[in-house]
Write a protein that holds these residues in place. Sequence first.
Motif, mmCIF file in Angstrom:
data_model
loop_
_atom_site.group_PDB
_atom_site.id
_atom_site.type_symbol
_atom_site.label_atom_id
_atom_site.label_comp_id
_atom_site.label_asym_id
_atom_site.label_seq_id
_atom_site.Cartn_x
_atom_site.Cartn_y
_atom_site.Cartn_z
ATOM 1 N N LEU A 11 0.840 -1.194 0.000
ATOM 2 C CA LEU A 11 0.000 0.000 0.000
ATOM 3 C C LEU A 11 0.880 1.251 0.000
ATOM 4 C CD1 LEU A 11 -3.059 0.750 0.237
ATOM 5 C CD2 LEU A 11 -2.697 0.861 2.683
ATOM 6 N N GLY A 12 1.902 1.262 0.821
ATOM 7 C CA GLY A 12 2.843 2.388 0.870
ATOM 8 C C GLY A 12 3.610 2.556 -0.428
ATOM 9 N N LEU A 13 4.061 1.433 -1.015
ATOM 10 C CA LEU A 13 4.791 1.519 -2.280
ATOM 11 C C LEU A 13 3.910 2.031 -3.411
ATOM 12 C CD1 LEU A 13 6.919 -1.761 -2.176
ATOM 13 C CD2 LEU A 13 7.716 0.590 -1.939
ATOM 14 N N GLY A 14 2.661 1.632 -3.418
ATOM 15 C CA GLY A 14 1.734 2.128 -4.435
ATOM 16 C C GLY A 14 1.520 3.623 -4.318
ATOM 17 N N ALA A 15 1.372 4.088 -3.093
ATOM 18 C CA ALA A 15 1.205 5.530 -2.868
ATOM 19 C C ALA A 15 2.453 6.284 -3.298
ATOM 20 C CB ALA A 15 0.888 5.795 -1.402
ATOM 21 N N ILE A 16 3.624 5.738 -3.024
ATOM 22 C CA ILE A 16 4.879 6.372 -3.441
ATOM 23 C C ILE A 16 4.963 6.454 -4.963
ATOM 24 C CG2 ILE A 16 7.386 6.023 -3.532
ATOM 25 C CD1 ILE A 16 7.167 4.999 -0.612
ATOM 26 N N ALA A 17 4.520 5.409 -5.673
ATOM 27 C CA ALA A 17 4.547 5.423 -7.145
ATOM 28 C C ALA A 17 3.654 6.518 -7.711
ATOM 29 C CB ALA A 17 4.127 4.059 -7.693
ATOM 30 N N VAL A 18 2.471 6.686 -7.120
ATOM 31 C CA VAL A 18 1.560 7.734 -7.605
ATOM 32 C C VAL A 18 2.160 9.114 -7.348
ATOM 33 C CG1 VAL A 18 -0.716 8.778 -7.284
ATOM 34 C CG2 VAL A 18 -0.495 6.301 -7.395
ATOM 35 N N VAL A 19 2.732 9.327 -6.159
ATOM 36 C CA VAL A 19 3.350 10.615 -5.839
ATOM 37 C C VAL A 19 4.561 10.858 -6.738
ATOM 38 C CG1 VAL A 19 4.588 11.881 -4.028
ATOM 39 C CG2 VAL A 19 2.477 10.677 -3.488
#
Length: 132
Positions: A11-19
Motif C-alpha cells: 500500500l505504501g509503495l503504491g502511494a509512493i509510485a503515484v506521488v
Amino acid sequence: MSQRVAAIGALGLGAIAVVAASLVGTDGAALDAIVRPPVPIRAALAGGSAALAVWLLSRGLVRLAGGSADVPGLVRGVRLVFLAVAASAAAAGWLLGNALPLIVGLVIGGIDVVETSFLLLVVASGGVNRRG
C-alpha cells in the motif's frame, strides 16, 4: 512476514509510485532524461518492460485460473494483470519516446497496488465471506 504487513508495505509503495509520477511529471528536465535516454538504453528499457508485461500477464492469468475459492489469490491475479498493463504502457512510452505512457503506467501500477492491497487487508481481516 504476515499477509497484513505485506499488504501495508505494498500500500505504501503504491502511494509512493503515484506521488513519484506526479512529481516527475512536473519537472521537464528530469522527465526528458527518463523518457529519452540514449537509444541502446531506451531499447533495453522498452524490451525489458515488454518482457516483464508478458511475464506478469502469464502469472496473473495462472492465478485467476485457480478458481474462486482462493479470494486472496484472485486479488493477486488481478494485481498482476494490471501491473502487466502498467509495464506495457511503460514499454510504449520508451518505444515512442513519450512521457505520457510512462506516467500513465506509473499511475496505473500505483493505484492498482494501493487498491489491491486494501482488498487484501479486508480479506485478511475476515471481512469477506469465502463461502460461495
